[in-house]
Design a protein around this motif. Sequence first.
Motif, PDB file in Angstrom:
ATOM      1  N   ASN A 108       1.222  -1.601   0.782  1.00  0.00           N
ATOM      2  CA  ASN A 108      -0.068   0.397  -0.138  1.00  0.00           C
ATOM      3  C   ASN A 108       0.551   1.386   0.220  1.00  0.00           C
ATOM      4  N   VAL A 109       0.846   2.047  -0.991  1.00  0.00           N
ATOM      5  CA  VAL A 109       0.984   3.080  -1.468  1.00  0.00           C
ATOM      6  C   VAL A 109       0.804   4.043  -0.029  1.00  0.00           C
ATOM      7  N   GLY A 110       2.007   4.644   0.788  1.00  0.00           N
ATOM      8  CA  GLY A 110       1.544   5.658   2.071  1.00  0.00           C
ATOM      9  C   GLY A 110       1.697   4.831   3.320  1.00  0.00           C
ATOM     10  N   ASP A 111       1.567   3.110   3.559  1.00  0.00           N
ATOM     11  CA  ASP A 111       1.538   2.574   4.412  1.00  0.00           C
ATOM     12  C   ASP A 111       3.572   2.168   5.021  1.00  0.00           C
ATOM     13  N   PRO A 112       4.074   2.746   5.568  1.00  0.00           N
ATOM     14  CA  PRO A 112       5.802   2.699   6.187  1.00  0.00           C
ATOM     15  C   PRO A 112       5.794   1.525   6.828  1.00  0.00           C
ATOM     16  N   GLN A 113       4.720   0.490   6.775  1.00  0.00           N
ATOM     17  CA  GLN A 113       4.634  -1.190   7.679  1.00  0.00           C
ATOM     18  C   GLN A 113       5.053  -1.810   6.573  1.00  0.00           C
ATOM     19  N   GLU A 114       5.919  -1.397   5.527  1.00  0.00           N
ATOM     20  CA  GLU A 114       6.109  -2.317   3.955  1.00  0.00           C
ATOM     21  C   GLU A 114       7.328  -3.728   4.315  1.00  0.00           C
ATOM     22  N   GLY A 115       8.354  -2.696   3.597  1.00  0.00           N
ATOM     23  CA  GLY A 115       9.900  -3.217   3.748  1.00  0.00           C
ATOM     24  C   GLY A 115       9.817  -4.780   3.012  1.00  0.00           C
ATOM     25  N   HIS A 116       9.975  -4.871   1.405  1.00  0.00           N
ATOM     26  CA  HIS A 116       9.768  -6.009   1.064  1.00  0.00           C
ATOM     27  C   HIS A 116      10.999  -6.333   0.501  1.00  0.00           C
ATOM     28  N   PHE A 117      11.316  -7.657   0.183  1.00  0.00           N
ATOM     29  CA  PHE A 117      12.127  -8.232  -0.137  1.00  0.00           C
ATOM     30  C   PHE A 117      12.111  -9.372  -1.333  1.00  0.00           C
ATOM     31  N   LEU A 118      12.157  -8.862  -2.746  1.00  0.00           N
ATOM     32  CA  LEU A 118      12.444 -10.365  -3.284  1.00  0.00           C
ATOM     33  C   LEU A 118      13.130  -9.907  -4.093  1.00  0.00           C
ATOM     34  N   GLY A 119      14.221 -11.307  -4.083  1.00  0.00           N
ATOM     35  CA  GLY A 119      15.330 -10.986  -4.733  1.00  0.00           C
ATOM     36  C   GLY A 119      15.532 -12.536  -6.095  1.00  0.00           C
ATOM     37  N   GLY A 120      15.199 -12.157  -6.825  1.00  0.00           N
ATOM     38  CA  GLY A 120      15.229 -12.650  -8.390  1.00  0.00           C
ATOM     39  C   GLY A 120      14.195 -13.738  -9.000  1.00  0.00           C
ATOM     40  N   GLY A 121      14.253 -14.509  -9.010  1.00  0.00           N
ATOM     41  CA  GLY A 121      13.143 -15.635  -9.804  1.00  0.00           C
ATOM     42  C   GLY A 121      12.486 -15.371 -10.716  1.00  0.00           C
ATOM     43  N   ALA A 122      11.336 -15.914 -10.290  1.00  0.00           N
ATOM     44  CA  ALA A 122      10.342 -16.154 -12.204  1.00  0.00           C
ATOM     45  C   ALA A 122       8.847 -15.917 -11.430  1.00  0.00           C
ATOM     46  N   LEU A 123       8.231 -14.846 -11.610  1.00  0.00           N
ATOM     47  CA  LEU A 123       6.566 -15.290 -10.865  1.00  0.00           C
ATOM     48  C   LEU A 123       7.111 -15.180 -10.118  1.00  0.00           C
ATOM     49  N   ASN A 124       7.039 -14.543  -9.282  1.00  0.00           N
ATOM     50  CA  ASN A 124       7.344 -14.602  -6.925  1.00  0.00           C
ATOM     51  C   ASN A 124       6.472 -13.287  -6.656  1.00  0.00           C
ATOM     52  N   THR A 125       4.926 -13.535  -6.053  1.00  0.00           N
ATOM     53  CA  THR A 125       5.057 -12.606  -5.371  1.00  0.00           C
ATOM     54  C   THR A 125       4.748 -12.236  -3.990  1.00  0.00           C
ATOM     55  N   GLY A 126       4.688 -11.033  -3.492  1.00  0.00           N
ATOM     56  CA  GLY A 126       5.738 -11.282  -1.947  1.00  0.00           C
ATOM     57  C   GLY A 126       3.904  -9.943  -1.777  1.00  0.00           C
ATOM     58  N   SER A 127       3.852 -10.321  -0.273  1.00  0.00           N
ATOM     59  CA  SER A 127       2.851  -8.455   0.084  1.00  0.00           C
ATOM     60  C   SER A 127       3.094  -8.816   1.323  1.00  0.00           C
TER      61      SER A 127
END
Length: 170
Positions: free
Chosen positions: A78-97
């Motif tokens: 969510n844009v505006g939510d300072p509680q995000e902070g995800h990381f995704l390092g490569g691969g294909a067709l992966n989803t993080g939320s």
Amino acid sequence: SFTASGNSSHFAFTPGTSQLRLGGTGDITVSGDFATTVGGSGIIAVGSGVVVVGGLDNHVTGEFGALVGGSGNRLIGNVGDPQEGHFLGGGALNTGSGQYAAMVGGIGNAVLSHASFLGGGQYNYIPYGESVTATSYSLIGGGMFNTASGTASAILGGRDNRLGENATIG
């Protein structure tokens, strides 16, 4: 906004918002304070402090997310939510939320819970539960078709494993 001479897709810096775009081809979208893209094609970086480095058709939305390489990966926040902070390092067709979630490679994996980690593999899943902490703090090290669906669950590897709360398969 400053754009170097030549093709505008190669370098752009916007001082007012500190947005930076280095290299890349095709459609690249950068929006939000301190949003950065480096290389790649078909890249979207929307939100404060988001970074996309390379890859093809990678998207990051939210706050303070980073996606490095790969293809067709999504970090959704969510844009505006300072509680995000995800990381995704490569691969294909992966989803993080999930907030503070991390994923490193693999294909078709999804981490939707908070403070969870997925190391790779294929089609592994850490879902979002009915409450914020329902599946938080879980881990899948690798393997394929694994699901960790309870709080503080861990699957180190293997195939077709399903876990509930506070359980481990190693």
